[in-house]
Scaffold this motif. Structure first.
Motif, PDB file in Angstrom:
ATOM      1  N   LEU A 190      -2.080  -7.926  -3.262  1.00  0.00           N
ATOM      2  CA  LEU A 190      -0.650  -7.650  -3.200  1.00  0.00           C
ATOM      3  C   LEU A 190       0.114  -8.452  -4.245  1.00  0.00           C
ATOM      4  CD1 LEU A 190      -0.046  -7.319   0.646  1.00  0.00           C
ATOM      5  CD2 LEU A 190      -0.496  -5.524  -1.032  1.00  0.00           C
ATOM      6  N   GLU A 225       2.300  -6.778  -7.292  1.00  0.00           N
ATOM      7  CA  GLU A 225       3.701  -7.120  -7.485  1.00  0.00           C
ATOM      8  C   GLU A 225       3.961  -7.692  -8.876  1.00  0.00           C
ATOM      9  OE1 GLU A 225       7.364  -9.557  -5.370  1.00  0.00           O
ATOM     10  OE2 GLU A 225       5.539  -9.141  -4.243  1.00  0.00           O
ATOM     11  N   TYR A 253       6.798  -3.933  -8.027  1.00  0.00           N
ATOM     12  CA  TYR A 253       6.993  -3.319  -6.718  1.00  0.00           C
ATOM     13  C   TYR A 253       6.485  -4.241  -5.625  1.00  0.00           C
ATOM     14  CZ  TYR A 253       7.639   1.086  -9.257  1.00  0.00           C
ATOM     15  OH  TYR A 253       8.085   2.067 -10.088  1.00  0.00           O
ATOM     16  N   ARG A 254       7.204  -4.246  -4.504  1.00  0.00           N
ATOM     17  CA  ARG A 254       6.780  -5.006  -3.327  1.00  0.00           C
ATOM     18  C   ARG A 254       6.058  -4.050  -2.393  1.00  0.00           C
ATOM     19  NH1 ARG A 254       8.716  -5.054   1.445  1.00  0.00           N
ATOM     20  NH2 ARG A 254      10.648  -4.052   0.805  1.00  0.00           N
ATOM     21  N   VAL A 255       4.883  -4.445  -1.945  1.00  0.00           N
ATOM     22  CA  VAL A 255       4.080  -3.609  -1.047  1.00  0.00           C
ATOM     23  C   VAL A 255       4.069  -4.245   0.335  1.00  0.00           C
ATOM     24  CG1 VAL A 255       1.814  -2.596  -0.616  1.00  0.00           C
ATOM     25  CG2 VAL A 255       2.623  -2.845  -2.958  1.00  0.00           C
ATOM     26  N   ILE A 307       6.400   0.893  -0.095  1.00  0.00           N
ATOM     27  CA  ILE A 307       6.565   0.310  -1.423  1.00  0.00           C
ATOM     28  C   ILE A 307       8.053   0.312  -1.755  1.00  0.00           C
ATOM     29  CG2 ILE A 307       6.015   0.537  -3.881  1.00  0.00           C
ATOM     30  CD1 ILE A 307       3.412   1.926  -3.015  1.00  0.00           C
ATOM     31  N   GLU A 358      11.186  -1.374  -4.603  1.00  0.00           N
ATOM     32  CA  GLU A 358      11.424  -1.922  -5.927  1.00  0.00           C
ATOM     33  C   GLU A 358      12.549  -2.948  -5.833  1.00  0.00           C
ATOM     34  OE1 GLU A 358      12.113  -0.324 -10.471  1.00  0.00           O
ATOM     35  OE2 GLU A 358      12.490   1.015  -8.808  1.00  0.00           O
ATOM     36  N   GLU A 384      12.603   0.911   0.917  1.00  0.00           N
ATOM     37  CA  GLU A 384      11.328   1.477   0.459  1.00  0.00           C
ATOM     38  C   GLU A 384      11.538   2.910  -0.018  1.00  0.00           C
ATOM     39  OE1 GLU A 384       8.851   0.984   3.872  1.00  0.00           O
ATOM     40  OE2 GLU A 384       8.484  -1.114   3.413  1.00  0.00           O
TER      41      GLU A 384
END
Length: 130
Positions: free
Chosen positions: A28, A32, A37-39, A62, A64, A72
């Motif tokens: 992860l 990132e 992007y944050r997952v 996901i 941004e 998300e």
């Protein structure tokens, strides 16, 4: 025949002995830093060795963060991270691919535009050519 039985046994049993917590954090963080992007992973994660080496995550989203929010824009039932076996053996996580399974993509409307009357869902309605 014995080698085949041992090989199949390793493919079936090995994922149970690989700790996914540390691997999840590394994957992860790598995603990132590479994409911005944050997952989010709400479901379980597991290692799959067949047909390829993958880290499989369930119930993901996901976002941004650079876009000024944490909303998300993609959610999916499953997200598969393809991994290189040589990377795991050397202690470095190397991703080969990311595959979304059953994704739902929500695109934002351009500034100042309202959704078309009767539009269903949260996504962007189709535009008509003028």
């Amino acid at each position: 025949m014995a080698f085949v039985i041992i090989g199949v046994g390793l493919v079936v049993v090995a994922p149970y002995f690989i700790a996914t917590d540390d691997l999840q954090k590394r994957v992860l963080a790598q995603v990132e830093s590479a994409t911005g992007y944050r997952v989010r992973v709400d479901g379980p994660m597991r290692i799959a060795l067949f047909p390829s080496l993958d880290l499989v995550a369930r119930d993901v989203g996901i976002a941004e963060p650079a876009a000024g929010g944490s909303a998300e824009f993609i959610t999916a039932r499953t997200l598969k991270f393809g991994l290189l076996a040589s990377g795991l053996l050397s202690g470095k996580v190397q991703l080969t691919e990311m595959e979304l399974i059953d994704p739902v993509i929500t695109l934002p409307l351009p500034e100042g535009e309202a959704p078309a009357p009767g539009a269903v869902g949260r996504g962007v309605p189709p535009r008509r050519a003028s």
